[in-house]
Each structure stands twice: as C-alpha cells, then as structure tokens.
Enzyme design. Structure first.
Site, PDB file in Angstrom:
ATOM      1  NE  ARG A  58     -44.375   6.307  52.151  1.00 30.09           N
ATOM      2  CZ  ARG A  58     -43.586   5.320  51.784  1.00 30.09           C
ATOM      3  NH1 ARG A  58     -42.302   5.320  52.124  1.00 30.09           N
ATOM      4  NH2 ARG A  58     -44.060   4.321  51.059  1.00 30.09           N
ATOM      5  CG  ASP A 301     -42.325  -2.884  54.051  1.00 25.61           C
ATOM      6  OD1 ASP A 301     -42.066  -1.685  54.225  1.00 25.61           O
ATOM      7  OD2 ASP A 301     -41.917  -3.521  53.057  1.00 25.61           O
ATOM      8  CG  HIS A 305     -46.836   4.433  47.564  1.00 27.00           C
ATOM      9  ND1 HIS A 305     -45.673   5.161  47.528  1.00 27.00           N
ATOM     10  CD2 HIS A 305     -46.471   3.141  47.790  1.00 27.00           C
ATOM     11  CE1 HIS A 305     -44.638   4.349  47.714  1.00 27.00           C
ATOM     12  NE2 HIS A 305     -45.091   3.130  47.887  1.00 27.00           N
TER      13      HIS A 305
END
Length: 428
Positions: A58, A301, A305
């Site tokens: 991120r 993966d 979030h």
C-alpha cells in the site's frame, strides 16, 4: 539486532531428516561459530525463508491500510524473508523513481527483502506501456510486471509487454479478468449469487484471458505468470499450456485453497475478494493443481484495507483480504494435513519456485553451507485461533477470524539475522 552466529539444533530439514544448522555472517556454515546462540528446534521443521510473489504493501499513498514497515513485520511473522510488492499504489509504481522508493523502504525496515513489481501500463490504465526498461535497469532491478487489480485486456498491448520484458528475462504477471464479463460483478456467478441476488462473476471471465495469454506467451516465447488462479477451468488451461511446453507459471492464494462462495451468504464484506471465492469443486481443483505442480506457487495476495472499507454494506466494500500471517497455516491445513503435499513440497511452492519466477537471488536456496541463511522454523504440532487484533498488519480484514489453524512460525531469519524468535517479531 546484529547476530554473529547461530546453531539451530535438531530441526527436521524440509520435514525430513533431523540435523543441526549453523549460521555465521549471514550464511550457513559447516560448524558452529564461536559464541553461537542456540535455538532448540526439536520437533520444528526448517524451511527456506518463504517468498511471496504477490503482496500489497500500500505504500506510497495508502498508509492508512499498510506501510512497508507494518507489512514486512507481518511477512516476517508469517515466515517470509522476501515479498514482491504490487504496483497499484498511489502514485502507481510505473516509474524507476517509485519502484526505487519502495525498494529502499524495504531495506530500511529490515524485516524482509521487498522486491517491487512494476506496472505494465502507465497508471495501470491499460492504455500504453509503462517504463519497463527503466524499472528493470533501476536499483530495484524489477523483473516482475503486473497491473494487478486490473487486467491488461488489450491483446496487442499484452503482446507488446511480453515482447518487451523478454529482452531482460522479465515476466508479465496477469490479473486474468475480462472486464466486459465482470461489469458490476460482486461475487462468483453460480447458485449462491442467484439466491442472494448479487451480480455474478463467471469463471469464463478468468479463463478467457488465461486462454488468450498462454497463446500469446507461446507466440512471443516470453514468460507469462497467472495471478491468483481460482477456477477448475483455469487449472486445466494452465495444465494444457505446460503440456505444450509454453513458458507459463501460475499461483493460487491460500483463501482459494480453503474458502468458498457459501461464506458470502452472510453478506460479510470480509469475504469480498478479487477474484471471488469460488465453489467447493473449484477449491478441490486448485488443490489438485497445486499438488501435481500445475500451479507453481502459493501467493498470498495480501490486501489490507482500513476498517471503513470493510465495515460497510457489501456492494460498496473494498475487495481483498489479509494473507501473510496465515498463509503457511492454511497451506498446512489444506495441503499437508490432507496428504496432498509434504513439507518439501511446501518449500518448493512457497519459496523455491517463487524465487525462481521472480528472479530473486539468494532466496529459495538449499539449507546448505555457503548459502544465504534465509530460514523459517515451523512448529507443525502447535495451533492457534486467529485474532485480528493480534496480527502485525495495520489492517484487520482477515477472513480467518475465530478459526483455529494448525502450525505456528517459531522463528524467521533473514540472512542470519533473527526477525522472529519464539514466535515473536523482534523490534529492530
């Protein structure tokens, strides 16, 4: 924490013979160095440090979800010594400057090697090729390129990307999703989507792109890697391509080895992911494909979030779930404890092949004198109940909350330096 030397005593090497491992100055050596610290490894399995081909860290741009530091702490806790950081950051990792920034952040954090993945197209917009050569020549030496999160759906553009990366031994990692077949899709297309009234995501949307791309790989003679393969049909397509000798590799995620679309019945957005959770038949097919080598690697993966992106109604929730700290446990549960893989097979699919596909030197190497001391010690007899708040990631969107999973990471060593000891991440 600078470590001069270690002796790992009585470990089961790759789950087989019991032996001692000695480490000095970052490499495995024949004899215990003077003053070596001892790790009692009776009952523990020694694996080469795990390598993840597919991680979302991120940073830059979404530090509210994860940073290189928090993500690599999570990786070390999961037994990883190297991760490939996907390009869909903000700004996108489509230039030498951005990939070098991510690479340097990884070096500063020191918990595992961070190998940036470069975007295939500018801004992952699928319109024109990014600076592939400049990223390859940068300090980060990028060799894996992916628009992950988006499919390179233009066949001519995909062909040019494959031709370009061939010049320096690169690989294009494709997010196989035909966009016209998945507009507004919310979950796997099937019986459950019909009952819930959610727009379905058909298996053929994944399989059509894989079919096209394996033919393009054959035509160009360039390497294709299929990201997060999730359907029985996709396994068959990759199996066919490999039978032809095409330069194709593939990965499967831990969640596609275990979870099914039945979990969506509760409308909990923690189970919303791209590609979606599929059927039990698909789960069995990808397990079989991983066991027989059709699928080369397990890749997490890992997609963190923030709370607000998941604690909301299903339709507007973000897609993705955590994976780094639970991957090895899920693989033990689905593949080792079921007899489909032994621990040597786990090493191959979670370290050796991933390092080979990513052209990552020093990782996935034998646990032998002269080799870099990248090592994971696993306790297969232990188990734990997954608590989101106890994870090292900045985010908590794990689909395994409350689930009891087998196996714990006892220690992780990056070039002879302990990043995890006694199951605890070491503050550096």
């Amino acid at each position: 924490m600078s470590d001069t030397g270690w002796t790992i005593r009585a470990a089961r090497i790759l789950g087989g013979e019991v032996g001692d491992l000695h480490v000095s100055d970052g490499v495995f050596v024949d004899e215990a160095p003077a003053g070596a610290r001892i790790v009692e490894a009776d009952g523990l399995i020694a694996l080469p440090g795990l390598v993840d081909l597919h991680t979302h860290l991120r940073e830059p741009g979404r530090e509210d979800a994860e940073t290189v530091l928090t993500g690599t702490r999570a990786a070390a806790a999961g037994g990883y010594t190297a991760v490939h950081a996907m390009a869909n950051t903000d700004p996108v990792a489509d230039t030498a400057g951005v990939v070098e920034q991510v690479w340097r952040l990884g070096r500063e954090a020191g918990y595992c090697d961070v190998q940036p993945v470069g975007a295939v197209t500018v801004g992952i917009a699928g319109e024109r090729l990014a600076e592939l050569g400049a990223m390859a020549d940068s300090a980060a030496r990028v060799r894996v390129f992916s628009d992950d999160g988006h499919c390179v759906s233009d066949a001519a553009l995909m062909r040019r990307a494959l031709e370009y990366v061939k010049a320096f031994g690169g690989v294009v990692a494709q997010h196989a999703q035909e966009p016209r077949l998945t507009e507004g899709a919310q979950m796997n297309e099937g019986e459950v989507s019909g009952v819930l009234g959610l727009r379905g995501w058909p298996a053929v949307a994944e399989e059509a792109i894989i079919a096209r791309d394996v033919l393009l790989a054959a035509h160009t003679g360039s390497r294709l890697h299929v990201c997060h393969l999730s359907t029985a049909g996709s396994v068959e397509l990759v199996r066919w391509a490999k039978s032809k000798g095409y330069p194709v590799t593939a990965e499967v995620t831990p969640h596609h080895l275990l979870l099914t679309d039945e979990l969506v019945r509760g409308y909990d957005p923690v189970y919303k992911v791209n590609p979606p959770l599929r059927t039990q038949a698909d789960v069995e097919a990808v397990r079989a494909g991983l066991a027989d080598g059709t699928i080369d690697v397990v890749a997490t993966d890992h997609a963190p979030h923030p709370v607000e992106a998941k604690d909301c109604e299903w339709a507007v929730a973000a897609m993705g779930m955590l994976g780094l700290e639970t991957a090895l446990s899920v693989v033990q549960h689905t593949m080792v404890d079921t007899g489909l893989l032994d621990w040597s097979g786990v090493a191959g699919r979670m370290s050796v092949r991933a390092a080979e596909i990513g052209s990552l030197e020093g990782h996935g190497r034998p646990l032998e004198p002269g080799e870099p001391a990248n090592l994971t010690l696993v306790d297969p007899a232990a188990s734990r109940t997954i608590e989101p708040g106890a994870l090292h990631s900045r985010s908590h969107n794990t689909p395994y909350a409350g689930l009891k999973l087998p196996g714990t990471v006892h220690a992780t060593f990056l070039r002879g330096t302990a990043t995890v000891l006694d199951g605890k991440v070491i503050d550096r």
